[in-house]
Design an enzyme around this catalytic site. Structure first.
Site, mmCIF file in Angstrom:
data_model
loop_
_atom_site.group_PDB
_atom_site.id
_atom_site.type_symbol
_atom_site.label_atom_id
_atom_site.label_comp_id
_atom_site.label_asym_id
_atom_site.label_seq_id
_atom_site.Cartn_x
_atom_site.Cartn_y
_atom_site.Cartn_z
ATOM 1 N N HIS A 217 1.827 9.437 -12.379
ATOM 2 C CA HIS A 217 0.530 10.114 -12.299
ATOM 3 C C HIS A 217 0.688 11.496 -12.914
ATOM 4 O O HIS A 217 1.621 12.221 -12.568
ATOM 5 C CB HIS A 217 0.083 10.228 -10.842
ATOM 6 C CG HIS A 217 -1.373 10.560 -10.699
ATOM 7 N ND1 HIS A 217 -1.893 11.774 -11.075
ATOM 8 C CD2 HIS A 217 -2.410 9.825 -10.239
ATOM 9 C CE1 HIS A 217 -3.196 11.763 -10.846
ATOM 10 N NE2 HIS A 217 -3.539 10.602 -10.337
ATOM 11 N N GLU B 79 -7.042 12.443 -9.723
ATOM 12 C CA GLU B 79 -7.714 12.483 -11.007
ATOM 13 C C GLU B 79 -9.183 12.871 -10.832
ATOM 14 O O GLU B 79 -9.829 13.352 -11.763
ATOM 15 C CB GLU B 79 -7.619 11.073 -11.589
ATOM 16 C CG GLU B 79 -8.071 10.945 -12.985
ATOM 17 C CD GLU B 79 -7.703 9.561 -13.537
ATOM 18 O OE1 GLU B 79 -6.700 8.976 -13.101
ATOM 19 O OE2 GLU B 79 -8.439 9.107 -14.409
ATOM 20 N N GLN C 253 3.808 3.476 -13.204
ATOM 21 C CA GLN C 253 2.885 4.538 -13.594
ATOM 22 C C GLN C 253 3.316 5.900 -13.050
ATOM 23 O O GLN C 253 3.600 6.039 -11.866
ATOM 24 C CB GLN C 253 1.484 4.241 -13.062
ATOM 25 C CG GLN C 253 0.488 5.339 -13.422
ATOM 26 C CD GLN C 253 -0.943 4.877 -13.238
ATOM 27 O OE1 GLN C 253 -1.387 4.670 -12.118
ATOM 28 N NE2 GLN C 253 -1.649 4.696 -14.333
ATOM 29 N N PHE D 45 -13.797 9.111 -14.070
ATOM 30 C CA PHE D 45 -12.347 9.004 -14.022
ATOM 31 C C PHE D 45 -11.862 8.722 -15.434
ATOM 32 O O PHE D 45 -12.654 8.316 -16.289
ATOM 33 C CB PHE D 45 -11.960 7.838 -13.108
ATOM 34 C CG PHE D 45 -11.347 8.239 -11.796
ATOM 35 C CD1 PHE D 45 -11.965 9.171 -10.981
ATOM 36 C CD2 PHE D 45 -10.159 7.668 -11.356
ATOM 37 C CE1 PHE D 45 -11.403 9.516 -9.755
ATOM 38 C CE2 PHE D 45 -9.588 8.004 -10.137
ATOM 39 C CZ PHE D 45 -10.208 8.934 -9.341
ATOM 40 N N LEU E 116 -0.020 14.126 -4.393
ATOM 41 C CA LEU E 116 -0.984 13.818 -5.448
ATOM 42 C C LEU E 116 -2.158 14.799 -5.461
ATOM 43 O O LEU E 116 -2.686 15.164 -4.424
ATOM 44 C CB LEU E 116 -1.533 12.423 -5.222
ATOM 45 C CG LEU E 116 -2.562 11.978 -6.254
ATOM 46 C CD1 LEU E 116 -1.874 11.580 -7.545
ATOM 47 C CD2 LEU E 116 -3.395 10.829 -5.731
HETATM 48 C C1 FAD Z 1 -1.458 9.300 -3.087
HETATM 49 C C2 FAD Z 1 -2.120 8.092 -3.667
HETATM 50 C C3 FAD Z 1 -3.452 8.135 -4.049
HETATM 51 C C4 FAD Z 1 -4.075 7.019 -4.576
HETATM 52 N N1 FAD Z 1 -5.396 7.105 -4.927
HETATM 53 C C5 FAD Z 1 -6.016 5.998 -5.405
HETATM 54 C C6 FAD Z 1 -7.399 6.045 -5.746
HETATM 55 O O1 FAD Z 1 -8.054 7.076 -5.610
HETATM 56 N N2 FAD Z 1 -7.978 4.920 -6.216
HETATM 57 C C7 FAD Z 1 -7.291 3.752 -6.362
HETATM 58 O O2 FAD Z 1 -7.887 2.764 -6.778
HETATM 59 N N3 FAD Z 1 -5.985 3.685 -6.049
HETATM 60 C C8 FAD Z 1 -5.339 4.774 -5.568
HETATM 61 N N4 FAD Z 1 -4.000 4.707 -5.258
HETATM 62 C C9 FAD Z 1 -3.313 3.409 -5.301
HETATM 63 C C10 FAD Z 1 -3.706 2.577 -4.084
HETATM 64 O O3 FAD Z 1 -3.983 3.407 -2.995
HETATM 65 C C11 FAD Z 1 -2.607 1.629 -3.662
HETATM 66 O O4 FAD Z 1 -2.149 0.914 -4.758
HETATM 67 C C12 FAD Z 1 -3.148 0.629 -2.654
HETATM 68 O O5 FAD Z 1 -3.737 1.304 -1.576
HETATM 69 C C13 FAD Z 1 -2.082 -0.312 -2.160
HETATM 70 O O6 FAD Z 1 -2.611 -1.106 -1.127
HETATM 71 P P1 FAD Z 1 -1.814 -2.308 -0.530
HETATM 72 O O7 FAD Z 1 -2.721 -2.976 0.459
HETATM 73 O O8 FAD Z 1 -1.263 -3.134 -1.619
HETATM 74 O O9 FAD Z 1 -0.565 -1.665 0.209
HETATM 75 P P2 FAD Z 1 -0.372 -0.493 1.281
HETATM 76 O O10 FAD Z 1 -1.617 0.192 1.661
HETATM 77 O O11 FAD Z 1 0.751 0.336 0.792
HETATM 78 O O12 FAD Z 1 0.100 -1.286 2.566
HETATM 79 C C14 FAD Z 1 1.358 -1.909 2.659
HETATM 80 C C15 FAD Z 1 1.479 -2.513 4.022
HETATM 81 O O13 FAD Z 1 2.624 -3.321 4.082
HETATM 82 C C16 FAD Z 1 3.342 -3.066 5.250
HETATM 83 N N5 FAD Z 1 4.745 -3.375 5.009
HETATM 84 C C17 FAD Z 1 5.506 -2.993 3.953
HETATM 85 N N6 FAD Z 1 6.746 -3.494 4.077
HETATM 86 C C18 FAD Z 1 6.762 -4.207 5.229
HETATM 87 C C19 FAD Z 1 7.749 -4.952 5.917
HETATM 88 N N7 FAD Z 1 9.006 -5.077 5.460
HETATM 89 N N8 FAD Z 1 7.417 -5.536 7.084
HETATM 90 C C20 FAD Z 1 6.165 -5.411 7.586
HETATM 91 N N9 FAD Z 1 5.199 -4.723 6.965
HETATM 92 C C21 FAD Z 1 5.498 -4.129 5.814
HETATM 93 C C22 FAD Z 1 3.095 -1.613 5.551
HETATM 94 O O14 FAD Z 1 3.287 -1.365 6.920
HETATM 95 C C23 FAD Z 1 1.625 -1.508 5.154
HETATM 96 O O15 FAD Z 1 0.826 -1.923 6.226
HETATM 97 C C24 FAD Z 1 -3.364 5.823 -4.727
HETATM 98 C C25 FAD Z 1 -2.037 5.764 -4.349
HETATM 99 C C26 FAD Z 1 -1.408 6.890 -3.847
HETATM 100 C C27 FAD Z 1 0.034 6.788 -3.505
#
Ligand code: FAD
Ligand code: SF4
Ligand code: SF4
Lengths: 231, 587
Positions: free
Chosen positions: B242, B255, B240, B119, B252
């Protein structure tokens, strides 16, 4: 483009009805979800679930011109007018295109969808060859969108007893995993007249799966495995 | 106040990778834990992560956590806190193995070990040869991880409130966080969930920008809830982009495609990254590649009828590699562009992807803010992890594959710290009713009758302004305009009305609540961006093109209400090793 959408709000409607909508401007590469969002901009009372918009989260399963699928990866160009949209069949409707999927999730939980190990864990990863890993392809990609189970006549009749295609696909996902040590337990748990054997190979599941998975085949593999074990 | 009330030891808000990893740690310790999520847990955006998760397993090339740490510090443009970065990189291998044991179907090498791909921004030996450090399950890594974590949680009997929308934190006069007021989406009923500890894990806010890779639910609710509870947000100017979103659409293209050997070309067929990053080319860090693409297009070397994108070539990889290692992006391209990337290059353009800033925490997941005495005082009873938090391991720019790592490392760490906290705090404090009233008022505000603008219109305007005025390249004039426009939007928000006043599964109301959250965050982003007069990581100021460590090697803290920005120092001292002192970032 013309749409006929199933409407039902239990607060105000005594029974469901179909409502017509029309969108004047359609771009050639629009997906059904884009159209739904535009319809909702006209009429904010229309309820449906959606999240990722690219076919990986499984939120926007619905019945599209008689066939279950995900709105976000269904091109408008592939649809005959008027586009008839209904909630996933066979489940209680909460509102409009939103159905209650609790039974679907219960069936999933019931198959213990997690890796089960008896032996102590190694300090490093379990070893698994690329060939062994390949056995999981076509199984682990399931997004639990419920398109398959809600298209399955056997599950319509016995949603509390027949596990349904999605849950059974998950059983196979763990049976096929050489790291899992509960194959016996998993198979014997399914050994009654309903849980597995209600599948009559109607193939609706494989036909509708938006991830191109084949639950019917997974089910038949489970059946074979069970026959073999019982000889 | 006759609301249904429930009590738990810990309330986790958000069921993505961060929330689920923390909940698992707690459930396995038999702490009584509830997870609230506005969507069914596996619909969380973690499911969409493609490329993989970093850990120095050394399965493919020689590697060490210390090299990983160096790359992360450099990638962050030296704004990352080095103690947290050391902690994360050291823990990485352990946590990947943990996930593997939990059932994640990682891709494999011939010898049976976990496959790792290259990566951007990864090196051996502190800036030497390219490293292969990203553990992947084909290009469905997030899906594989999220499902496995959910499965482990149902095994461990975590209590789930699926499709409950968190409105606001409950806070008492002494500043303790006591849980949250949440809305049951199916019935429209508000509930009080009391807890001794509350963990925010609500993910990112990519929906601030028109073109983005994020799910529609990524509206920064947790960050906005923190702001309303008087907690500042840290480093919000660093968003960020992408480099490879599908041009014009935003989906997306991981990468991982470049990690497998794909590369970018302009309309002259030139591999232009060689000019911008002569050493690592297409595997330079994301901010560098995004600016390069933007510059190519601006200088007239873009592709297509309007010259507004570049091409990502991968046909030379061959059908086998594409089918085996990149099946998900192949499917995406087939679905949305109607051609097979085995045969044709993909049009790509930089797209809003990840919010580096968020709720300030320490490496135990405790939310910290200047309160009474110090700059980093823990807010009692409140934790945050994942994209909504800012520990800060990503600093001014996140390396790909470090976010999935961030969520599991700090999810677990927060879980552990909460277990300790619960031992010392055995009882629930008295509920603070004014705080509950405030949350309910926020809800009631949307019941006002009459005509007004629609949520839809206002959101579209906000996203457009953010994209035009706060994108890859920024300067004082456009940022001042951005502040002005966002403030106007904030005013207009008061006049937005809902036509649909029903209770049951009212998605219009959710949209309105989410828009309110986005507007609060937009203020944070534009005000911090206007204030920071330098270029660092993802924040590029045309009028201040150099990084300025003397004036700006510090974190921004934005407070709602006063609309002002304060600063606090970067923690440059790691836990056990020597500091990586700031130096020029070249790739
Ligand atoms: C398309 C894409 C590809 C990616 N690929 C990679 C990768 O290959 N490698 C890497 O390291 N990172 C990657 N990332 C980044 C990474 O996936 C995310 O930063 C990470 O998964 C975020 O996880 P999280 O647990 O913080 O939040 P999320 O998985 O976004 O979960 C948020 C949670 O909060 C809940 N929630 C939100 N607001 C409320 C509310 N008001 N009330 C109740 N519940 C709520 C939602 O229901 C959900 O369950 C990628 C991101 C994207 C968008
Ligand atoms: S093949 Fe079996 S599971 Fe699939 S739809 Fe038919 S009866 Fe249902
Ligand atoms: S098998 Fe296919 S249709 Fe069924 S739930 Fe999984 S992804 Fe959906």
């Amino acid at each position: 483009m013309r749409f006929r959408i199933y409407r039902y709000n239990p607060e105000t409607d005594t029974k469901p009805y179909m409502q017509d909508y029309e969108l004047a401007e359609i771009q050639p590469d629009m997906m059904l979800l884009d159209a739904l969002e535009e319809i909702r901009a006209q009429d904010e009372s229309l309820a449906f679930r959606r999240s990722c918009g690219e076919g990986v989260c499984g939120s926007d399963g619905m019945n599209i011109n008689g066939r279950n699928g995900l709105a976000c990866i269904t091109p408008l160009a592939s649809l005959k007018e008027p586009v008839a949209l209904r909630p996933l069949p066979g489940r209680p409707v909460i509102r409009d295109l939103v159905v209650d999927l609790s039974q679907f999730y219960q069936q999933y939980r019931a198959v213990k969808p997690w890796l089960i190990r008896e032996d102590p864990l190694p300090e490093v990863e379990f070893l698994q060859s690329p060939e062994e890993r390949k056995q999981l392809d076509g199984l682990y990609e399931c997004i639990l969108c419920a398109c398959c189970s809600t298209a399955c006549p056997s599950w319509w009749w016995n949603p509390e007893k027949f596990r349904g295609p999605a849950a059974l696909l998950w059983v196979n996902r763990f049976v096929a995993d050489n790291r899992d040590q509960a194959t016996e337990e998993r198979l014997s748990e399914l050994d009654d007249a309903y849980k597995l054997f209600r599948c009559h190979t109607i193939m609706n599941c494989a036909d509708v799966c938006p991830k191109n998975l084949n639950p019917a085949e997974a089910i038949s593999r489970l059946k074979h495995r069970m026959m073999k074990d019982s000889i | 106040m006759n609301l249904p009330r429930r009590r738990f030891d810990t309330l986790v808000i958000g069921a993505g990778g961060g929330g689920l990893r923390a909940a698992l740690q707690l459930a396995e310790a038999e702490a009584n834990v509830a997870v609230v999520s506005k969507v069914f847990p596996i619909r969380s955006h973690t499911v969409a992560a493609q490329g993989g998760m970093n850990a120095a397993l050394a399965n493919v090339s020689p590697d060490s956590w210390h090299w990983h740490m160096y790359d992360t510090v450099k990638g962050s443009d030296y704004l990352g806190d080095q103690d947290a970065i050391e902690y994360m990189c050291r823990a990485a291998a352990h946590l990947v193995i943990d996930l593997e044991h939990a059932g994640v179907p990682f891709s494999r090498l011939e010898n049976g070990k976990i496959y790792q791909r290259a990566f951007g921004g990864q090196s051996q030996n502190f800036g030497g040869e390219q490293a292969a450090r990203t553990c992947a399950a084909a290009d469905r890594t997030g899906h594989a991880i999220l499902h496995s974590l959910y499965q482990q949680n149902i095994k461990s009997k975590t209590h789930f409130f699926d499709e409950f929308f968190a409105l606001d934190l409950i806070k008492d006069a002494e500043g303790y966080i006591l849980g949250a007021v949440v809305l049951e989406i199916e019935t429209g009923q508000p509930w009080i969930i009391e807890a001794k500890c509350t963990l925010l894990a609500t993910g990112g806010a990519g929906r601030l920008f028109r073109t983005n890779t994020n799910a529609r639910i990524n509206t920064g609710d947790g960050m906005a809830m923190a702001l309303r509870a008087g907690i500042p947000l840290q480093d919000m100017e660093f968003v960020q982009f992408h480099p490879t979103g599908i041009a014009g659409k935003g989906m997306l293209i991981t990468e991982g495609v470049r990690g497998e050997g794909g590369y970018l070309v302009n309309c002259e067929g030139e591999r232009f990254m060689e000019r911008y990053a002569p050493h690592v080319k297409d595997l330079a860090s994301r901010d560098v590649v995004s600016r390069a693409i933007y510059t190519e297009v601006k200088e007239g070397r873009g592709c297509g009828p309007d010259g507004d994108y570049v091409l990502l070539k991968l046909e030379h990889l061959g059908a086998n590699i594409i089918k085996e290692r990149l099946p998900g992006i192949r499917q995406t391209v087939l679905t949305f562009l109607h051609f097979d990337p085995i045969e044709q290059p993909i049009p790509v353009y930089p797209t809003c992807h990840y919010v580096m800033g968020g709720i300030p925490t320490n490496r135990f997941g405790q939310v910290v803010a200047p309160y009474n005495e110090g700059a980093e005082e823990a807010i009692p009873g409140l934790y945050a992890v994942g994209e909504c938090a800012c520990v800060s391991v990503h600093g001014a720019n996140r390396l790909g594959g470090n976010s999935l790592l961030d969520i599991v490392v700090f999810g677990r760490a927060a879980g552990n710290h909460i277990i300790e906290h619960l031992e010392a705090h055995r009882y629930h404090r008295a509920l603070a009713s004014e705080s509950v009233e405030q949350a309910l008022e926020r809800l009631a505000r949307w019941e006002r009758p009459g005509d007004g603008e629609s949520v839809e219109e206002l959101r579209a305007d906000l996203q457009k302004f953010m994209e035009q005025n706060c994108g890859v390249f920024r300067n004082e004039a456009v940022l001042e305009e951005a502040v002005h426009k966002v403030t106007e939007i904030e005013e207009r928000l008061q006049y937005v009305r809902l036509k649909d006043q029903s209770k049951i599964f009212n998605t219009a109301r959710l949209d309105a609540l989410e828009l309110e959250n986005l507007v609060g965050l937009a203020q944070a982003v534009v005000r911090c961006a206007l204030a920071r007069q330098e270029s660092r990581g993802a924040h590029y100021r045309v009028d201040y093109p150099e990084r300025d460590d003397i004036r700006w090697l510090k974190h921004s803290l934005y407070f709602q209400g006063q609309g002002h920005v304060e600063y606090k120092p970067v923690r440059l001292k790691p836990l056990t090793v020597d500091t990586f002192p700031p130096k020029e970032r070249v790739y």
